[in-house]
Design a protein around this motif. Structure first.
Motif, PDB file in Angstrom:
ATOM      1  N   ALA A 174       1.879   1.041 -54.878  1.00 35.63           N
ATOM      2  CA  ALA A 174       0.954   0.053 -54.320  1.00 35.63           C
ATOM      3  C   ALA A 174       1.343  -1.330 -54.829  1.00 35.63           C
ATOM      4  O   ALA A 174       1.862  -1.485 -55.937  1.00 35.63           O
ATOM      5  CB  ALA A 174      -0.475   0.378 -54.722  1.00 35.63           C
ATOM      6  N   LEU A 175       1.081  -2.323 -54.014  1.00 33.34           N
ATOM      7  CA  LEU A 175       1.365  -3.695 -54.408  1.00 33.34           C
ATOM      8  C   LEU A 175       0.498  -4.091 -55.599  1.00 33.34           C
ATOM      9  O   LEU A 175      -0.601  -3.593 -55.774  1.00 33.34           O
ATOM     10  CB  LEU A 175       1.092  -4.637 -53.243  1.00 33.34           C
ATOM     11  N   SER A 176       1.021  -5.011 -56.396  1.00 32.85           N
ATOM     12  CA  SER A 176       0.304  -5.458 -57.577  1.00 32.85           C
ATOM     13  C   SER A 176       0.045  -6.958 -57.493  1.00 32.85           C
ATOM     14  O   SER A 176       0.911  -7.725 -57.093  1.00 32.85           O
ATOM     15  CB  SER A 176       1.114  -5.149 -58.835  1.00 32.85           C
ATOM     16  N   MET A 177      -1.142  -7.357 -57.878  1.00 32.65           N
ATOM     17  CA  MET A 177      -1.499  -8.773 -57.938  1.00 32.65           C
ATOM     18  C   MET A 177      -1.360  -9.321 -59.351  1.00 32.65           C
ATOM     19  O   MET A 177      -1.503 -10.516 -59.561  1.00 32.65           O
ATOM     20  CB  MET A 177      -2.945  -8.962 -57.477  1.00 32.65           C
ATOM     21  N   ILE A 178      -1.084  -8.441 -60.284  1.00 32.50           N
ATOM     22  CA  ILE A 178      -1.006  -8.840 -61.688  1.00 32.50           C
ATOM     23  C   ILE A 178       0.437  -9.190 -62.018  1.00 32.50           C
ATOM     24  O   ILE A 178       1.335  -8.369 -61.841  1.00 32.50           O
ATOM     25  CB  ILE A 178      -1.525  -7.709 -62.598  1.00 32.50           C
ATOM     26  N   PRO A 179       0.687 -10.396 -62.499  1.00 34.56           N
ATOM     27  CA  PRO A 179       2.055 -10.784 -62.843  1.00 34.56           C
ATOM     28  C   PRO A 179       2.634  -9.876 -63.925  1.00 34.56           C
ATOM     29  O   PRO A 179       1.950  -9.495 -64.867  1.00 34.56           O
ATOM     30  CB  PRO A 179       1.903 -12.218 -63.367  1.00 34.56           C
ATOM     31  N   GLY A 180       3.888  -9.514 -63.752  1.00 31.30           N
ATOM     32  CA  GLY A 180       4.569  -8.688 -64.725  1.00 31.30           C
ATOM     33  C   GLY A 180       4.485  -7.200 -64.439  1.00 31.30           C
ATOM     34  O   GLY A 180       5.194  -6.414 -65.046  1.00 31.30           O
ATOM     35  N   ILE A 181       3.626  -6.801 -63.540  1.00 38.02           N
ATOM     36  CA  ILE A 181       3.515  -5.398 -63.157  1.00 38.02           C
ATOM     37  C   ILE A 181       4.090  -5.274 -61.756  1.00 38.02           C
ATOM     38  O   ILE A 181       3.604  -5.906 -60.816  1.00 38.02           O
ATOM     39  CB  ILE A 181       2.053  -4.913 -63.195  1.00 38.02           C
ATOM     40  N   SER A 182       5.132  -4.448 -61.617  1.00 38.28           N
ATOM     41  CA  SER A 182       5.839  -4.358 -60.337  1.00 38.28           C
ATOM     42  C   SER A 182       5.055  -3.587 -59.286  1.00 38.28           C
ATOM     43  O   SER A 182       5.254  -3.777 -58.103  1.00 38.28           O
ATOM     44  CB  SER A 182       7.208  -3.714 -60.535  1.00 38.28           C
ATOM     45  N   GLY A 183       4.188  -2.718 -59.674  1.00 38.23           N
ATOM     46  CA  GLY A 183       3.386  -1.943 -58.735  1.00 38.23           C
ATOM     47  C   GLY A 183       2.724  -0.777 -59.441  1.00 38.23           C
ATOM     48  O   GLY A 183       3.068  -0.434 -60.569  1.00 38.23           O
TER      49      GLY A 183
END
Length: 117
Positions: A88-97
């Protein structure tokens, strides 16, 4: 206010990420259910179930899920198992998914006679 707003923004982003993950998980389960429903019909094959799951996954999760894979490993002649794995897409910087997986199984329809297992 300058101290509180960053925490409010972080809380909102985490809430939106949770909603995005839940929607992605629901899309994966819906696709797996559609695959099992198509593949367990009398005369259908597990590959037909996997193809249906992939089509549904492409329709409802193409912009939300990446690295999608559909598998019928673990299926038997009596039971169909469809497993979907995606990111799933991630909105948190540094987390690829965020890894999402769904597994649904159901009995395959077949003709039987009275008293047969």
């Amino acid at each position: 206010m300058a101290v509180i707003y960053p925490f409010v923004i972080i809380l909102i982003v985490l809430l939106l990420q949770g909603i995005l993950w839940a929607y992605a998980r629901n899309a994966a389960y819906s696709s797996a259910r559609a695959g099992v429903a198509a593949g367990r019909l009398y005369g259908a094959t597990p590959s037909e179930g996997a193809a249906k799951a992939k089509r549904v996954l492409d329709e409802i999760g193409s912009s939300l899920l990446t690295n999608r894979s559909v598998s019928t490993d673990g299926s038997t002649p009596q039971r169909l198992r469809v497993r979907i794995e995606a990111t799933a897409l991630s909105m948190i910087p540094g987390i690829s998914g965020i890894h999402v997986e769904a597994t649904v199984s159901g009995p395959i329809e077949r003709w039987t006679t009275a008293g047969a297992p």
